[in-house]
Design a protein around this motif. Structure first.
Motif, short mmCIF file in Angstrom:
data_model
loop_
_atom_site.label_atom_id
_atom_site.label_comp_id
_atom_site.label_asym_id
_atom_site.label_seq_id
_atom_site.Cartn_x
_atom_site.Cartn_y
_atom_site.Cartn_z
N ILE A 34 0.83 -1.21 0.00
CA ILE A 34 0.00 0.00 0.00
C ILE A 34 0.86 1.25 0.00
O ILE A 34 0.52 2.25 -0.63
N LEU A 35 2.02 1.20 0.66
CA LEU A 35 2.92 2.36 0.70
C LEU A 35 3.71 2.55 -0.59
O LEU A 35 4.25 3.62 -0.83
N HIS A 36 3.78 1.50 -1.44
CA HIS A 36 4.61 1.54 -2.65
C HIS A 36 3.84 1.77 -3.94
O HIS A 36 4.45 2.04 -4.97
N PRO A 60 -6.33 3.46 -4.26
CA PRO A 60 -7.47 4.36 -4.06
C PRO A 60 -7.68 4.61 -2.56
O PRO A 60 -7.63 3.67 -1.76
N LYS A 61 -7.89 5.87 -2.19
CA LYS A 61 -8.04 6.22 -0.78
C LYS A 61 -9.27 5.57 -0.15
O LYS A 61 -9.31 5.33 1.04
N ASN A 62 -10.27 5.27 -0.96
CA ASN A 62 -11.53 4.74 -0.43
C ASN A 62 -11.66 3.24 -0.66
O ASN A 62 -12.78 2.73 -0.72
N ASP A 110 1.56 -12.48 -8.48
CA ASP A 110 0.27 -12.26 -7.83
C ASP A 110 -0.52 -11.16 -8.53
O ASP A 110 0.05 -10.21 -9.09
N ARG A 111 -1.84 -11.31 -8.48
CA ARG A 111 -2.77 -10.31 -9.00
C ARG A 111 -3.49 -9.69 -7.81
O ARG A 111 -4.23 -10.37 -7.11
N VAL A 112 -3.25 -8.41 -7.60
CA VAL A 112 -3.80 -7.69 -6.44
C VAL A 112 -4.83 -6.69 -6.93
O VAL A 112 -4.57 -5.94 -7.87
N GLU A 113 -5.99 -6.70 -6.30
CA GLU A 113 -7.03 -5.72 -6.61
C GLU A 113 -7.41 -5.00 -5.33
O GLU A 113 -7.72 -5.63 -4.31
N PHE A 114 -7.39 -3.66 -5.37
CA PHE A 114 -7.90 -2.85 -4.28
C PHE A 114 -9.32 -2.50 -4.69
O PHE A 114 -9.55 -1.75 -5.63
#
Length: 67
Positions: A23-25, A29-31, A56-60
């Motif tokens: 998340i830091l790199h 999205p802020k929400n 890996d596949r990461v989704e926020f």
């Protein structure tokens, strides 16, 4: 270097890292409401332990209104 996909975009990171570190790199999205890794939701209380690895596949995931 490790190649992962974040919200559909290929991204490189220098080492395996936790979701909290990721998340830091990257541009998150802020929400965002949830995080999926390889289509599995990772509970927020596991973000500090769950390692992101090569491929890996990461989704926020965010809430999108509509009708």
């Amino acid at each position: 270097m490790i190649t992962i996909t974040v919200n559909g975009d290929s991204t490189q990171i220098d080492r395996p890292m936790t979701i909290d570190e990721l998340i830091l790199h990257v541009d998150v999205p802020k929400n965002y409401l949830a995080v999926e890794v390889n289509e599995d939701v990772v509970p927020r209380d596991q973000h500090g332990q769950h390692l992101i690895a090569d491929g890996d596949r990461v989704e926020f995931v965010t809430l999108v209104g509509g009708g």
